[in-house]
Each structure stands twice: as structure tokens, then as C-alpha cells.
Design a protein around this motif. Structure first.
Motif, PDB file in Angstrom:
ATOM      1  N   GLU B 161      -3.679   5.505   2.823  1.00 25.35           N
ATOM      2  CA  GLU B 161      -3.993   4.225   3.473  1.00 25.35           C
ATOM      3  C   GLU B 161      -5.449   4.143   3.914  1.00 25.35           C
ATOM      4  O   GLU B 161      -5.897   3.088   4.325  1.00 25.35           O
ATOM      5  CB  GLU B 161      -3.088   4.005   4.705  1.00 25.35           C
ATOM      6  CG  GLU B 161      -1.612   3.939   4.370  1.00 25.35           C
ATOM      7  CD  GLU B 161      -1.090   2.525   4.282  1.00 25.35           C
ATOM      8  OE1 GLU B 161      -1.784   1.675   3.716  1.00 25.35           O
ATOM      9  OE2 GLU B 161       0.005   2.289   4.794  1.00 25.35           O
ATOM     10  N   PRO B 163      -8.137   3.815   2.315  1.00 30.35           N
ATOM     11  CA  PRO B 163      -8.982   2.775   1.704  1.00 30.35           C
ATOM     12  C   PRO B 163      -8.974   1.463   2.479  1.00 30.35           C
ATOM     13  O   PRO B 163      -9.889   0.661   2.319  1.00 30.35           O
ATOM     14  CB  PRO B 163      -8.359   2.585   0.317  1.00 30.35           C
ATOM     15  CG  PRO B 163      -7.717   3.862   0.006  1.00 30.35           C
ATOM     16  CD  PRO B 163      -7.217   4.390   1.310  1.00 30.35           C
ATOM     17  N   LEU B 164      -7.963   1.255   3.331  1.00 30.10           N
ATOM     18  CA  LEU B 164      -7.936   0.025   4.133  1.00 30.10           C
ATOM     19  C   LEU B 164      -9.138  -0.076   5.054  1.00 30.10           C
ATOM     20  O   LEU B 164      -9.538  -1.160   5.450  1.00 30.10           O
ATOM     21  CB  LEU B 164      -6.659  -0.036   4.978  1.00 30.10           C
ATOM     22  CG  LEU B 164      -5.356  -0.268   4.251  1.00 30.10           C
ATOM     23  CD1 LEU B 164      -4.260  -0.577   5.236  1.00 30.10           C
ATOM     24  CD2 LEU B 164      -5.510  -1.410   3.290  1.00 30.10           C
ATOM     25  N   SER B 166     -12.010   0.199   4.314  1.00 28.29           N
ATOM     26  CA  SER B 166     -13.092  -0.538   3.659  1.00 28.29           C
ATOM     27  C   SER B 166     -13.125  -1.991   4.129  1.00 28.29           C
ATOM     28  O   SER B 166     -14.163  -2.637   4.061  1.00 28.29           O
ATOM     29  CB  SER B 166     -12.923  -0.477   2.138  1.00 28.29           C
ATOM     30  OG  SER B 166     -11.754  -1.137   1.746  1.00 28.29           O
ATOM     31  N   ALA B 167     -11.999  -2.489   4.642  1.00 23.86           N
ATOM     32  CA  ALA B 167     -11.952  -3.878   5.109  1.00 23.86           C
ATOM     33  C   ALA B 167     -12.851  -4.109   6.318  1.00 23.86           C
ATOM     34  O   ALA B 167     -13.279  -5.225   6.568  1.00 23.86           O
ATOM     35  CB  ALA B 167     -10.521  -4.277   5.453  1.00 23.86           C
ATOM     36  N   MET B 174     -13.350   4.086  -0.999  1.00 22.46           N
ATOM     37  CA  MET B 174     -13.136   2.796  -1.656  1.00 22.46           C
ATOM     38  C   MET B 174     -14.329   1.868  -1.480  1.00 22.46           C
ATOM     39  O   MET B 174     -14.788   1.238  -2.430  1.00 22.46           O
ATOM     40  CB  MET B 174     -11.873   2.156  -1.061  1.00 22.46           C
ATOM     41  CG  MET B 174     -11.344   0.974  -1.821  1.00 22.46           C
ATOM     42  SD  MET B 174     -10.601   1.469  -3.370  1.00 22.46           S
ATOM     43  CE  MET B 174     -11.486   0.432  -4.508  1.00 22.46           C
ATOM     44  N   LYS B 178     -16.753   0.349  -4.316  1.00 25.70           N
ATOM     45  CA  LYS B 178     -16.966  -1.089  -4.497  1.00 25.70           C
ATOM     46  C   LYS B 178     -18.447  -1.434  -4.501  1.00 25.70           C
ATOM     47  O   LYS B 178     -18.899  -2.253  -5.288  1.00 25.70           O
ATOM     48  CB  LYS B 178     -16.252  -1.862  -3.376  1.00 25.70           C
ATOM     49  CG  LYS B 178     -14.902  -2.393  -3.795  1.00 25.70           C
ATOM     50  CD  LYS B 178     -14.089  -2.859  -2.625  1.00 25.70           C
ATOM     51  CE  LYS B 178     -14.601  -4.145  -2.004  1.00 25.70           C
ATOM     52  NZ  LYS B 178     -13.805  -4.502  -0.815  1.00 25.70           N
ATOM     53  N   ILE B 191     -13.777   2.806  -9.759  1.00 26.53           N
ATOM     54  CA  ILE B 191     -12.430   2.555  -9.242  1.00 26.53           C
ATOM     55  C   ILE B 191     -11.423   3.520  -9.858  1.00 26.53           C
ATOM     56  O   ILE B 191     -10.518   4.014  -9.174  1.00 26.53           O
ATOM     57  CB  ILE B 191     -12.032   1.075  -9.455  1.00 26.53           C
ATOM     58  CG1 ILE B 191     -12.974   0.208  -8.614  1.00 26.53           C
ATOM     59  CG2 ILE B 191     -10.588   0.825  -9.051  1.00 26.53           C
ATOM     60  CD1 ILE B 191     -12.733  -1.252  -8.673  1.00 26.53           C
ATOM     61  N   THR B 192     -11.606   3.845 -11.143  1.00 23.81           N
ATOM     62  CA  THR B 192     -10.705   4.817 -11.765  1.00 23.81           C
ATOM     63  C   THR B 192     -10.875   6.188 -11.114  1.00 23.81           C
ATOM     64  O   THR B 192      -9.890   6.893 -10.851  1.00 23.81           O
ATOM     65  CB  THR B 192     -10.982   4.914 -13.276  1.00 23.81           C
ATOM     66  OG1 THR B 192     -10.950   3.610 -13.822  1.00 23.81           O
ATOM     67  CG2 THR B 192      -9.948   5.778 -13.972  1.00 23.81           C
ATOM     68  N   VAL B 194     -11.787   6.833  -8.077  1.00 25.02           N
ATOM     69  CA  VAL B 194     -11.129   6.809  -6.766  1.00 25.02           C
ATOM     70  C   VAL B 194      -9.624   7.006  -6.935  1.00 25.02           C
ATOM     71  O   VAL B 194      -8.996   7.795  -6.226  1.00 25.02           O
ATOM     72  CB  VAL B 194     -11.427   5.492  -6.016  1.00 25.02           C
ATOM     73  CG1 VAL B 194     -10.606   5.397  -4.750  1.00 25.02           C
ATOM     74  CG2 VAL B 194     -12.905   5.397  -5.687  1.00 25.02           C
ATOM     75  N   GLY B 195      -9.064   6.312  -7.932  1.00 32.69           N
ATOM     76  CA  GLY B 195      -7.629   6.465  -8.206  1.00 32.69           C
ATOM     77  C   GLY B 195      -7.275   7.898  -8.532  1.00 32.69           C
ATOM     78  O   GLY B 195      -6.316   8.464  -7.995  1.00 32.69           O
TER      79      GLY B 195
END
Lengths: 221, 224
Positions: B161, B163-164, B166-167, B174, B178, B191-192, B194-195
Motif C-alpha cells: 500500500e 505507493p498510495l 505518492s498521492a 511509485m 511517475k 512502471i513495470t 516498480v511492479g
């Protein structure tokens, strides 16, 4: 204070509608994906089984937000461009579906082996046994964990605000920038989410009672 | 447009992402330390003899579990300053993560504490141990070890969680990905990566949890 809330409410309710739509659509995707993945993992031929395992591990092993961004930003390079709403539905649906697959698998495994043997004795095929005998019984056991998953899904929909979809979380941020009534907005939004969660809990509990009653009557008869 | 994986670009961004992943790990560890501690406090409050304490702890836990973490992060970051508590993004994020997962951990602790036979309490009373000593030396050492796998699952959940954050523009993995992507218009690689990073750590953690579970079963299996 009360007038302020009334002013904020229409916009937030519009966002709530989007959140509810997303939750419902993603729930359909999740149930479908979970069922297919669980059955493939348990009874599928080997390549299909591997595919199901890969799906479950990848979607459970990475963040929902990463999956959302990946589908949103990377998929277009494969030539697949989806609307933000579709991205949200697919990403959240597949994410919850991966967890749901394990729930379904667990509840199928919890069914007594004698049921399979009895079905074999009655000359029922494997798929027929699964559909007619095993799944209806497993269904009761999987309702409470699915209730939790649907609440996770509802909470997960807040993520789509980050791919510019106008859900409740998005409207909250927008209103916050425009009106700066931070406390009122975010408190209201938390309360709306709470009500939606409670609604899911109540609905799932009702469903559980219905289904369990039917099953018990079936057993007694 | 055809998918192209640019290895040079991948190598370029790898150190930057590596740096950012340290912040992700820091948020995970601090967040979980808070969750594990606060979770035990919540669980104990839910067992309190005073009904109002029990009731408020229960509603708080249910409330936090029923609402999205993202909104809770926003609440701590944007609303708390109105009450005179201004937090920087990282602190607000860690607090939100910790508080959210404390409520999940509280359920785990509660199940573990419920599993301790009542006779243990009665024996402790018979031995004239104070409630505090009973908890510290009798109950907790028996209750916690079987819970480790369940707590481990929530550690992984919390990790996923992060990466949230980043909001609210915390420069974790994340957010960094970005920013890199929007600078170069190459989204696939960051992004890949990070995944893959999350997948890698989650699979390791899952394997560790399984090992731990097996070990705990052999160690505690006989006693129960």
C-alpha cells in the motif's frame, strides 16, 4: 455548518454514484476472474493451471495502484487503449479476483471428500459434480470472505481518482482545492464510505442467511 | 505503437528507483512498527472492563477498517493542520499506514489472546501475579508466536500500500517512477520495474511466511 454540508453534498453524491458503479462492475469482473482462476488452478490442464497460478501470484504480489497505473499507462503501448473507467474496472476486478480465487479454492477444498465420491458413484461427470454438488455447498462458506473482499474493493475504488476518474475520492480532492473546506469535505467522504461499507456488510449477511437456510432445508429433506 | 523495452533507459533509471525504494522500505518498516504496537493497544482496549472504552475502541477499529486508506492519508495530511497539527507528507503517510494496519493487527491479536485458555489467567491469579506481570510474562509469550504468520501477511499488505503515499507527493518508488516516466514519456520501463520490485519482495515474504508457519507448527504444534 449545515448549509455548507448541503452545498457540498450534490457534488459528493455524484462522485458516490461513480464509486458505486465502479464497485458493482469490478465485483462482476472479480467474481468471474476468481471463478475461472480457481477452477483452472484446481482442475485445469497443466498450461492453464500455470497461467492461473501466474495470474493469482502477480496480482496478489503487486500493489493495486501499480496494476492500475500499468494498465493505464503501459497497455496503450501494446495497442490496447481503454477508457479510464474500463481501466478502473479491469484493474480492481482482476486485483480482487486474484484474492477471490484463493477464497473459492479454499471453500471448494473444505467440502467433504465423500461428496465427490458419492457423485462419482451416481455417475456424475467432474464438471457436473463441481457445478451441481460442490459449488452450491462451497458457496455458503465463501460468502463472509467475499463480503470482506467487496469492502476491500470499495476501498480500492478510491485509487481510481489517481487516473482522473471522477469518483468520490476525486470529487473530494477537487472540492478541497476549490472550497478549502477541508474538514467538512473529508469527514463527509469518510462517512459516505462508511455507510457504503455497512451496506455491503448488511447485504452479505442477508445473503448468507438466505443461502444457509436453503441449504439446511435441503439437508433436512 | 510497438512495445519496446529500452535497456539503456532501464539502466539509467535503476539507481534512481533504487534510491526511492529505500524510502518505500523505510515507510513500510516504520508504518508496521506503529501498526504492530498500536494494534496490540487496540486489542487490549477492546478487552477492557469498562464498556465505554471497549465500545469506542471497537467503533474506531471498525471505522478505520471500513474506509479507504487514501482518504485517511488525505485526512491526516490536509485536515490535521486545521487542528494545529501540521505533518510533513512522509510523517502523515507513515501515521496513516500505521493506524490503518493497526486495526487489522488488532483483530489478529484479539484472536490470539482469545485462544489462551482461561486456566492460564486463573493460574496466574492463584500465583498472586499482577495483571501486568500476567500479561507480560504469561499471556503475551504464548499468544504472540502463533500470530507471526498472520502479522507477516499484514506487513506485506502494508508494503504493497506504500505507493498510495505518492498521492501526497512522498518521493517513494511509485512517485519517483511517475516523475521519471513523465520526464521521458517512457512509461513502460519505470512502471513495470516498480511492479517487479513489489512482486519480488512479496514472493520472498510469502515464502518466508510459509517457512515460519511450518517452523511454528513443529515447535508449538505439540503443546496445543
Amino acid at each position: 455548518m449545515f448549509a455548507e454540508i448541503l452545498e457540498l453534498l450534490p457534488e459528493l453524491l455524484r462522485g458516490t454514484l461513480m464509486t458505486v458503479e465502479l464497485t458493482l462492475c469490478a465485483a462482476v469482473v472479480a467474481i468471474t476472474a476468481a471463478l475461472i482462476a480457481a477452477v483452472s488452478k484446481m482442475y485445469g490442464p497443466r498450461p492453464l493451471r500455470w497461467l492461473a497460478i501466474a495470474y493469482i501470484e502477480v496480482f496478489r504480489g503487486t500493489s493495486a495502484l501499480v496494476q492500475l497505473f500499468w494498465l493505464f499507462f503501459v497497455l496503450p503501448y501494446f495497442g490496447v487503449t481503454l477508457e479510464p473507467f474500463a481501466v478502473g474496472v479491469v484493474a480492481l476486478g482482476l486485483n480482487i479476483g486474484a484474492y477471490g480465487a484463493e477464497v473459492i479454492r479454499g471453500s471448494i477444498l473444505s467440502i467433504d471428500k465423500g461428496q465427490w465420491e458419492a457423485a462419482t458413484a451416481l455417475n456424475l461427470g467432474r464438471m457436473q459434480t463441481l457445478r451441481r454438488i460442490i459449488l452450491p455447498q462451497a458457496f455458503v462458506a465463501m460468502i463472509p470472505p467475499w463480503g470482506n473482499l467487496f469492502i476491500e474493493l470499495l476501498k480500492g475504488t478510491a485509487l481510481v481518482s489517481m487516473i482522473t476518474l471522477g469518483d468520490l475520492a476525486f470529487k473530494a480532492q477537487q472540492l478541497n482545492q476549490n472550497t478549502l473546506r477541508t474538514l467538512q469535505i473529508f469527514s463527509l467522504v469518510l462517512i459516505i464510505y462508511l455507510c457504503l461499507s455497512l451496506l455491503i456488510t448488511v447485504l452479505m449477511r442477508t445473503l448468507e442467511h438466505r443461502v444457509a437456510r436453503g441449504l439446511l432445508r435441503g439437508r433436512a429433506g | 505503437m510497438q512495445l519496446e523495452w529500452d535497456w539503456n533507459y532501464t539502466l539509467d533509471i535503476l539507481p534512481v528507483l533504487g534510491q526511492a525504494s529505500l524510502l518505500t522500505l523505510k515507510a513500510t518498516l516504520l508504518g508496521f512498527a506503529l501498526a504492530a504496537t498500536l494494534g496490540l493497544v487496540f486489542a487490549l482496549l477492546r478487552m477492557s472492563r469498562l464498556a465505554p472504552v471497549r465500545w469506542s475502541a471497537t467503533s474506531l477499529v471498525e471505522f478505520i477498517r471500513s474506509t479507504p486508506l487514501l482518504i485517511q492519508i488525505f485526512f491526516l495530511y490536509y485536515v490535521m493542520p486545521e487542528f494545529g497539527l501540521t505533518l510533513d507528507a512522509m510523517t502523515a503517510g507513515i501515521l496513516a499506514l500505521g493506524l490503518h494496519y493497526a486495526c487489522y493487527c488488532a483483530e489478529v491479536y484479539r484472536a490470539g489472546l482469545d485462544n489462551i485458555p482461561k486456566g492460564q489467567w486463573e493460574a496466574a491469579i492463584a500465583l498472586n501475579l499482577s495483571p501486568y506481570i500476567t500479561f507480560r510474562d504469561i499471556i503475551i509469550p504464548q499468544a504472540i508466536p502463533p500470530l507471526v504468520p498472520a502479522l507477516g501477511n499484514y506487513l506485506v499488505a502494508l508494503f504493497k500500500e506504500t505507493p498510495l503515499l505518492s498521492a501526497i507527493a512522498v518521493l517513494e518508488l511509485m512517485q519517483t517512477a511517475k516523475i521519471l516516466a513523465s520526464e521521458s514519456f517512457q512509461y513502460t520501463e519505470p512502471i513495470t520495474l516498480v511492479g517487479l520490485y513489489f512482486l519480488f519482495f512479496s514472493l520472498i515474504a510469502a515464502a518466508l511466511t510459509r517457512q515460519l508457519e511450518a517452523w511454528l507448527n513443529t515447535r508449538h504444534g505439540g503443546a496445543r
